[in-house]
Design a protein around this motif. Structure first.
Motif, PDB file in Angstrom:
ATOM      1  N   LEU A 176       7.382   8.593   6.942  1.00 54.95           N
ATOM      2  CA  LEU A 176       6.692   7.341   6.611  1.00 54.95           C
ATOM      3  C   LEU A 176       7.660   6.306   6.055  1.00 54.95           C
ATOM      4  N   LEU A 177       8.619   6.742   5.240  1.00 59.83           N
ATOM      5  CA  LEU A 177       9.619   5.815   4.708  1.00 59.83           C
ATOM      6  C   LEU A 177      10.415   5.158   5.823  1.00 59.83           C
ATOM      7  N   ARG A 178      10.716   5.943   6.880  1.00 64.27           N
ATOM      8  CA  ARG A 178      11.450   5.374   8.018  1.00 64.27           C
ATOM      9  C   ARG A 178      10.665   4.260   8.693  1.00 64.27           C
ATOM     10  N   ARG A 179       9.361   4.242   8.495  1.00 61.83           N
ATOM     11  CA  ARG A 179       8.503   3.204   9.081  1.00 61.83           C
ATOM     12  C   ARG A 179       8.203   2.083   8.088  1.00 61.83           C
ATOM     13  N   GLY A 180       8.879   2.131   6.950  1.00 64.14           N
ATOM     14  CA  GLY A 180       8.710   1.077   5.969  1.00 64.14           C
ATOM     15  C   GLY A 180       7.473   1.217   5.101  1.00 64.14           C
ATOM     16  N   ILE A 181       6.916   2.414   5.011  1.00 60.72           N
ATOM     17  CA  ILE A 181       5.686   2.650   4.245  1.00 60.72           C
ATOM     18  C   ILE A 181       6.020   3.310   2.917  1.00 60.72           C
ATOM     19  N   ASP A 199      13.446   7.800  -3.099  1.00 55.28           N
ATOM     20  CA  ASP A 199      12.516   6.778  -2.627  1.00 55.28           C
ATOM     21  C   ASP A 199      11.059   7.250  -2.675  1.00 55.28           C
ATOM     22  N   ILE A 200      10.855   8.512  -2.998  1.00 59.28           N
ATOM     23  CA  ILE A 200       9.492   9.048  -3.126  1.00 59.28           C
ATOM     24  C   ILE A 200       9.184   9.234  -4.606  1.00 59.28           C
ATOM     25  N   LYS A 243       0.833  -1.190   0.000  1.00 59.20           N
ATOM     26  CA  LYS A 243       0.000   0.000   0.000  1.00 59.20           C
ATOM     27  C   LYS A 243       0.875   1.249   0.000  1.00 59.20           C
ATOM     28  N   THR A 244       0.352   2.316  -0.599  1.00 61.79           N
ATOM     29  CA  THR A 244       1.119   3.552  -0.740  1.00 61.79           C
ATOM     30  C   THR A 244       0.357   4.733  -0.154  1.00 61.79           C
ATOM     31  N   VAL A 245       1.078   5.608   0.524  1.00 64.50           N
ATOM     32  CA  VAL A 245       0.512   6.885   0.965  1.00 64.50           C
ATOM     33  C   VAL A 245       0.739   7.898  -0.148  1.00 64.50           C
ATOM     34  N   ILE A 246      -0.334   8.542  -0.575  1.00 68.28           N
ATOM     35  CA  ILE A 246      -0.259   9.537  -1.646  1.00 68.28           C
ATOM     36  C   ILE A 246      -0.207  10.926  -1.031  1.00 68.28           C
ATOM     37  N   LEU A 247       0.833  11.671  -1.356  1.00 68.09           N
ATOM     38  CA  LEU A 247       0.975  13.056  -0.922  1.00 68.09           C
ATOM     39  C   LEU A 247       0.534  13.948  -2.078  1.00 68.09           C
ATOM     40  N   GLY A 299       7.892  25.659  18.892  1.00 65.25           N
ATOM     41  CA  GLY A 299       8.238  24.769  17.787  1.00 65.25           C
ATOM     42  C   GLY A 299       7.764  23.340  18.036  1.00 65.25           C
ATOM     43  N   THR A 300       7.553  22.613  16.951  1.00 61.62           N
ATOM     44  CA  THR A 300       7.158  21.202  17.035  1.00 61.62           C
ATOM     45  C   THR A 300       8.143  20.383  16.215  1.00 61.62           C
ATOM     46  N   PRO A 301       9.307  20.077  16.786  1.00 59.42           N
ATOM     47  CA  PRO A 301      10.330  19.361  16.012  1.00 59.42           C
ATOM     48  C   PRO A 301       9.897  17.969  15.573  1.00 59.42           C
ATOM     49  N   ASP A 302       8.900  17.398  16.250  1.00 54.60           N
ATOM     50  CA  ASP A 302       8.421  16.071  15.862  1.00 54.60           C
ATOM     51  C   ASP A 302       7.153  16.144  15.012  1.00 54.60           C
ATOM     52  N   ALA A 303       6.925  17.279  14.343  1.00 56.08           N
ATOM     53  CA  ALA A 303       5.695  17.465  13.566  1.00 56.08           C
ATOM     54  C   ALA A 303       5.523  16.384  12.503  1.00 56.08           C
ATOM     55  N   ALA A 304       6.598  16.018  11.810  1.00 55.44           N
ATOM     56  CA  ALA A 304       6.487  14.998  10.762  1.00 55.44           C
ATOM     57  C   ALA A 304       6.036  13.664  11.346  1.00 55.44           C
ATOM     58  N   ASP A 305       6.570  13.309  12.505  1.00 54.80           N
ATOM     59  CA  ASP A 305       6.176  12.042  13.128  1.00 54.80           C
ATOM     60  C   ASP A 305       4.756  12.104  13.669  1.00 54.80           C
ATOM     61  N   GLN A 306       4.369  13.266  14.217  1.00 61.04           N
ATOM     62  CA  GLN A 306       2.987  13.401  14.682  1.00 61.04           C
ATOM     63  C   GLN A 306       2.008  13.273  13.518  1.00 61.04           C
ATOM     64  N   LEU A 307       2.368  13.875  12.387  1.00 58.08           N
ATOM     65  CA  LEU A 307       1.510  13.784  11.211  1.00 58.08           C
ATOM     66  C   LEU A 307       1.489  12.349  10.679  1.00 58.08           C
ATOM     67  N   ALA A 308       2.631  11.681  10.704  1.00 54.99           N
ATOM     68  CA  ALA A 308       2.684  10.282  10.262  1.00 54.99           C
ATOM     69  C   ALA A 308       1.784   9.408  11.141  1.00 54.99           C
ATOM     70  N   ASP A 309       1.795   9.654  12.454  1.00 54.57           N
ATOM     71  CA  ASP A 309       0.921   8.899  13.364  1.00 54.57           C
ATOM     72  C   ASP A 309      -0.544   9.085  12.985  1.00 54.57           C
ATOM     73  N   LEU A 310      -0.917  10.337  12.680  1.00 56.47           N
ATOM     74  CA  LEU A 310      -2.307  10.641  12.338  1.00 56.47           C
ATOM     75  C   LEU A 310      -2.704   9.964  11.027  1.00 56.47           C
ATOM     76  N   VAL A 311      -1.809   9.986  10.057  1.00 56.22           N
ATOM     77  CA  VAL A 311      -2.084   9.363   8.758  1.00 56.22           C
ATOM     78  C   VAL A 311      -2.283   7.857   8.914  1.00 56.22           C
ATOM     79  N   ILE A 312      -1.403   7.221   9.653  1.00 56.01           N
ATOM     80  CA  ILE A 312      -1.499   5.765   9.843  1.00 56.01           C
ATOM     81  C   ILE A 312      -2.781   5.400  10.584  1.00 56.01           C
ATOM     82  N   ALA A 313      -3.119   6.191  11.596  1.00 55.62           N
ATOM     83  CA  ALA A 313      -4.327   5.906  12.377  1.00 55.62           C
ATOM     84  C   ALA A 313      -5.594   6.092  11.548  1.00 55.62           C
ATOM     85  N   THR A 314      -5.517   6.923  10.503  1.00 58.83           N
ATOM     86  CA  THR A 314      -6.698   7.216   9.680  1.00 58.83           C
ATOM     87  C   THR A 314      -6.890   6.187   8.565  1.00 58.83           C
ATOM     88  N   ALA A 315      -5.856   5.458   8.222  1.00 57.74           N
ATOM     89  CA  ALA A 315      -5.918   4.498   7.109  1.00 57.74           C
ATOM     90  C   ALA A 315      -5.885   3.079   7.659  1.00 57.74           C
TER      91      ALA A 315
END
Length: 378
Positions: free
Chosen positions: A27-32, A51-52, A4-8, A346-362
């Protein structure tokens, strides 16, 4: 079975593309698997991360031009939606994540038509036009500011604060201290990729309005349009102020990290990077920004104590800017407090927080990542 692929889905400007690529890398760091769907402008970012995968579609903005221009744009968006649907199927899409800009519209609409979950990410403190159009199709809306306007009651319920992902080169500078501690003030001035002509006029005249004994304390780095560079250099030279004036700085994050104070527009990426590094700023909203979103961004930043807003043209004038700079030169603790406030915002972990939300939604991604985690544990 094909992964499966996440579409940006993102517009072609850096303000849309960079947060999308930051999410993609998380997401790539998580193997997605990840793919970016954009227009020809965004296609120039192809290869930034090999890789994208990048897929180009037709798109245009219906907010520009007369009736003929609007009609043409609608046709282009229609073709883009057909292209997007084919890409979504061939890539085995699990979810579409829209980052705003009209090139994101065809892909998100196609995803919704195919029954795929949709997450929108808004970089500004005002929900942008493309995202506002797409919001009814969204399962979740990720926000970069804790408060956001232009939302209906139903859309507010979909919101989740994640912050605005920034480039790794910027995150690497988080916590860096400004270089000076010797009574000098490093001032960085920039107004977007082409510089801002108003900065080239107002800032040098504000510097000229400072007491003569303070001028040797200033070290200025200023981005100006090519046609303004010689004039700005000459003005600073006549004042005896050390200044590096150029049309473009390819190491702007490093320049931010070295600055005691920044004067800039209040675009979403600028604020995210200032907060990620932790730098105080005088923010001058671009007065022609759609929905006046830069004013909303600046007000939100000012509310945290990280910045001072000076609207153009009434507040951002030489006399008032000189007064602000003089006050900061006399009370450097104000800069230190603002720098701390910026870093805290600042939110230095913004990318990971967004990745969590994306995974939880799919659901398809949640199942796949759970399977990978179980396999790793075994």
């Amino acid at each position: 079975m094909k992964a499966k692929t996440v579409i940006l889905a993102a517009g072609g400007t850096g303000g849309h593309i960079f947060p999308a690529l930051s999410l993609g890398e998380a997401l790539l760091r998580r193997g997605i698997s990840v793919a970016l769907v954009t227009d020809d402008r965004g296609g120039r970012f192809e290869g930034v991360n090999p890789d994208i995968a990048v897929r180009r579609i037709r798109a245009a903005s219906p907010s520009r031009g007369g009736m003929a221009g609007k009609a043409k744009a609608i046709v282009e968006l229609g073709f883009g939606a057909l292209q997007s649907a084919l890409h979504l199927k061939s890539l085995n899409a699990a979810i579409a994540v829209g980052f705003g800009g009209y090139p994101s519209v065809p892909t998100v609409r196609a995803a919704a038509f195919l029954g795929l979950p949709v997450v929108l990410h808004e970089q500004n403190a005002v929900l942008g036009r493309a995202n506002r159009f797409l919001a009814p199709h969204a399962h979740k809306i990720a926000t970069s500011f804790r408060e956001m306007t232009n939302l209906s009651e139903g859309e507010t319920a979909k919101c989740h604060f994640t912050g605005n992902p920034v480039r790794p080169a910027v995150l690497a500078l988080r916590g860096e201290k400004a270089e000076t501690g010797d009574g000098h003030l490093n001032l960085l001035v920039f107004g977007g990729s082409q510089g801002a002509t108003v900065f080239s006029t107002v800032v040098p005249e504000a510097i000229a309005g400072l007491p003569a004994d303070m001028l040797p304390r200033l070290r200025i780095t200023q981005q100006s349009r090519a046609e303004d560079v010689d004039r700005v250099k000459a003005r600073y030279s006549a004042l005896g102020v050390a200044a590096d004036v150029r049309p473009f700085f390819d190491d702007l994050p490093d320049r931010m990290a070295s600055a005691d104070l920044v004067i800039a527009r209040s675009g979403a990426s600028t604020i995210a990077e200032l907060n990620a590094i932790g730098r105080p700023a005088i923010l001058v909203p671009y007065p022609s920004a759609s929905d006046d979103h830069q004013t909303a961004n600046a007000l939100a930043c000012q509310a945290t104590g990280a910045a001072w807003m000076m609207p153009e043209p009434d507040e951002f004038i030489a006399e008032k800017l000189a007064g602000s700079l003089l006050g900061l030169l006399k009370a450097p603790d104000r800069l230190h407090r603002a720098a701390d406030a910026a870093r805290a915002a600042g939110t230095p972990d913004a990318a990971d927080q967004l990745a969590d939300l994306v995974i939880a939604t799919a659901p398809a991604l949640s199942a796949a990542t759970a399977s990978v985690q179980q396999g790793s544990a075994a």
